[in-house]
Scaffold this motif. Structure first.
Motif, PDB file in Angstrom:
ATOM      1  N   LYS A 144       0.160  12.383  -6.096  1.00  0.00           N
ATOM      2  CA  LYS A 144      -0.195  13.573  -6.875  1.00  0.00           C
ATOM      3  C   LYS A 144       0.017  14.781  -5.971  1.00  0.00           C
ATOM      4  N   GLY A 145       1.043  15.529  -6.246  1.00  0.00           N
ATOM      5  CA  GLY A 145       1.354  16.688  -5.426  1.00  0.00           C
ATOM      6  C   GLY A 145       2.018  17.764  -6.255  1.00  0.00           C
ATOM      7  N   ARG A 146       2.654  18.697  -5.556  1.00  0.00           N
ATOM      8  CA  ARG A 146       3.321  19.814  -6.237  1.00  0.00           C
ATOM      9  C   ARG A 146       4.562  19.353  -6.980  1.00  0.00           C
ATOM     10  N   PHE A 147       5.037  18.174  -6.682  1.00  0.00           N
ATOM     11  CA  PHE A 147       6.211  17.614  -7.336  1.00  0.00           C
ATOM     12  C   PHE A 147       5.956  16.141  -7.611  1.00  0.00           C
ATOM     13  N   ARG A 148       6.749  15.577  -8.469  1.00  0.00           N
ATOM     14  CA  ARG A 148       6.588  14.177  -8.863  1.00  0.00           C
ATOM     15  C   ARG A 148       7.584  13.312  -8.105  1.00  0.00           C
ATOM     16  N   LEU A 149       7.127  12.186  -7.615  1.00  0.00           N
ATOM     17  CA  LEU A 149       8.018  11.196  -7.025  1.00  0.00           C
ATOM     18  C   LEU A 149       8.363  10.207  -8.126  1.00  0.00           C
ATOM     19  N   SER A 194       0.829  -1.210   0.000  1.00  0.00           N
ATOM     20  CA  SER A 194       0.000   0.000   0.000  1.00  0.00           C
ATOM     21  C   SER A 194       0.858   1.253   0.000  1.00  0.00           C
ATOM     22  N   VAL A 195       1.940   1.248   0.776  1.00  0.00           N
ATOM     23  CA  VAL A 195       2.830   2.404   0.818  1.00  0.00           C
ATOM     24  C   VAL A 195       3.456   2.619  -0.560  1.00  0.00           C
ATOM     25  N   ILE A 196       3.950   1.548  -1.167  1.00  0.00           N
ATOM     26  CA  ILE A 196       4.566   1.666  -2.500  1.00  0.00           C
ATOM     27  C   ILE A 196       3.556   2.169  -3.514  1.00  0.00           C
ATOM     28  N   ARG A 197       2.345   1.658  -3.464  1.00  0.00           N
ATOM     29  CA  ARG A 197       1.305   2.098  -4.398  1.00  0.00           C
ATOM     30  C   ARG A 197       1.017   3.592  -4.228  1.00  0.00           C
ATOM     31  N   LYS A 198       0.952   4.053  -2.981  1.00  0.00           N
ATOM     32  CA  LYS A 198       0.693   5.476  -2.742  1.00  0.00           C
ATOM     33  C   LYS A 198       1.866   6.346  -3.193  1.00  0.00           C
ATOM     34  N   ILE A 199       3.087   5.876  -3.009  1.00  0.00           N
ATOM     35  CA  ILE A 199       4.252   6.625  -3.481  1.00  0.00           C
ATOM     36  C   ILE A 199       4.222   6.723  -5.007  1.00  0.00           C
ATOM     37  N   LYS A 200       3.951   5.607  -5.662  1.00  0.00           N
ATOM     38  CA  LYS A 200       3.966   5.591  -7.130  1.00  0.00           C
ATOM     39  C   LYS A 200       2.822   6.410  -7.731  1.00  0.00           C
ATOM     40  N   ASN A 201       1.727   6.570  -6.992  1.00  0.00           N
ATOM     41  CA  ASN A 201       0.563   7.313  -7.495  1.00  0.00           C
ATOM     42  C   ASN A 201       0.421   8.683  -6.845  1.00  0.00           C
ATOM     43  N   HIS A 221       8.500   6.809   5.634  1.00  0.00           N
ATOM     44  CA  HIS A 221       9.087   8.139   5.800  1.00  0.00           C
ATOM     45  C   HIS A 221       8.947   8.959   4.514  1.00  0.00           C
ATOM     46  N   ILE A 222       9.254   8.346   3.387  1.00  0.00           N
ATOM     47  CA  ILE A 222       9.129   9.033   2.090  1.00  0.00           C
ATOM     48  C   ILE A 222       7.679   9.456   1.863  1.00  0.00           C
ATOM     49  N   LEU A 223       6.739   8.545   2.093  1.00  0.00           N
ATOM     50  CA  LEU A 223       5.329   8.862   1.880  1.00  0.00           C
ATOM     51  C   LEU A 223       4.865   9.968   2.823  1.00  0.00           C
ATOM     52  N   PHE A 224       5.228   9.874   4.091  1.00  0.00           N
ATOM     53  CA  PHE A 224       4.819  10.902   5.049  1.00  0.00           C
ATOM     54  C   PHE A 224       5.373  12.268   4.649  1.00  0.00           C
ATOM     55  N   ALA A 225       6.637  12.305   4.260  1.00  0.00           N
ATOM     56  CA  ALA A 225       7.247  13.574   3.848  1.00  0.00           C
ATOM     57  C   ALA A 225       6.517  14.159   2.648  1.00  0.00           C
ATOM     58  N   ALA A 226       6.197  13.327   1.679  1.00  0.00           N
ATOM     59  CA  ALA A 226       5.489  13.811   0.491  1.00  0.00           C
ATOM     60  C   ALA A 226       4.098  14.318   0.858  1.00  0.00           C
ATOM     61  N   LEU A 227       3.379  13.553   1.656  1.00  0.00           N
ATOM     62  CA  LEU A 227       2.031  13.961   2.059  1.00  0.00           C
ATOM     63  C   LEU A 227       2.057  15.229   2.910  1.00  0.00           C
ATOM     64  N   SER A 228       3.114  15.401   3.691  1.00  0.00           N
ATOM     65  CA  SER A 228       3.238  16.584   4.544  1.00  0.00           C
ATOM     66  C   SER A 228       3.260  17.867   3.725  1.00  0.00           C
ATOM     67  N   THR A 229       3.810  17.794   2.533  1.00  0.00           N
ATOM     68  CA  THR A 229       3.859  18.999   1.696  1.00  0.00           C
ATOM     69  C   THR A 229       2.461  19.422   1.259  1.00  0.00           C
ATOM     70  N   LYS A 230       1.540  18.477   1.206  1.00  0.00           N
ATOM     71  CA  LYS A 230       0.162  18.794   0.822  1.00  0.00           C
ATOM     72  C   LYS A 230      -0.625  19.359   1.987  1.00  0.00           C
ATOM     73  N   CYS A 231      -0.208  19.050   3.217  1.00  0.00           N
ATOM     74  CA  CYS A 231      -0.907  19.521   4.417  1.00  0.00           C
ATOM     75  C   CYS A 231      -0.481  20.911   4.825  1.00  0.00           C
ATOM     76  N   LYS A 232       0.729  21.263   4.519  1.00  0.00           N
ATOM     77  CA  LYS A 232       1.286  22.531   4.998  1.00  0.00           C
ATOM     78  C   LYS A 232       0.483  23.710   4.481  1.00  0.00           C
TER      79      LYS A 232
END
Length: 66
Positions: A30-35, A21-28, A52-63
């Motif tokens: 959708k944010g200000r930048f592409r993973l 699930s984590v890998i699927r969310k990382i690969k999909n 950690h990677i997923l949380f960091a990416a999602l954090s940019t959407k919450c800020k």
């Protein structure tokens, strides 16, 4: 809901996900930048590092942007 509450809920959600699930969310992501990670690279990471990677990416959407 406060910003702290949002981060805590997000952390709980990420912590509850299994490896696939984590890998699927990382690969999909959708944010200000592409993973852009290869399958081989993601496969070699620990579950904690993937979370950690997923949380960091999602954090940019919450800020909040003032």
């Amino acid at each position: 809901m406060s910003e702290t509450d949002r981060y805590e809920r997000m952390a709980g959600m990420v912590a509850s996900l299994d490896r696939n699930s984590v890998i699927r969310k990382i690969k999909n992501f959708k944010g200000r930048f592409r993973l852009d990670f290869t399958d081989e690279y993601l496969k070699g990471l620990t579950l904690d590092r993937l979370r950690h990677i997923l949380f960091a990416a999602l954090s940019t959407k919450c800020k909040k942007h003032n």
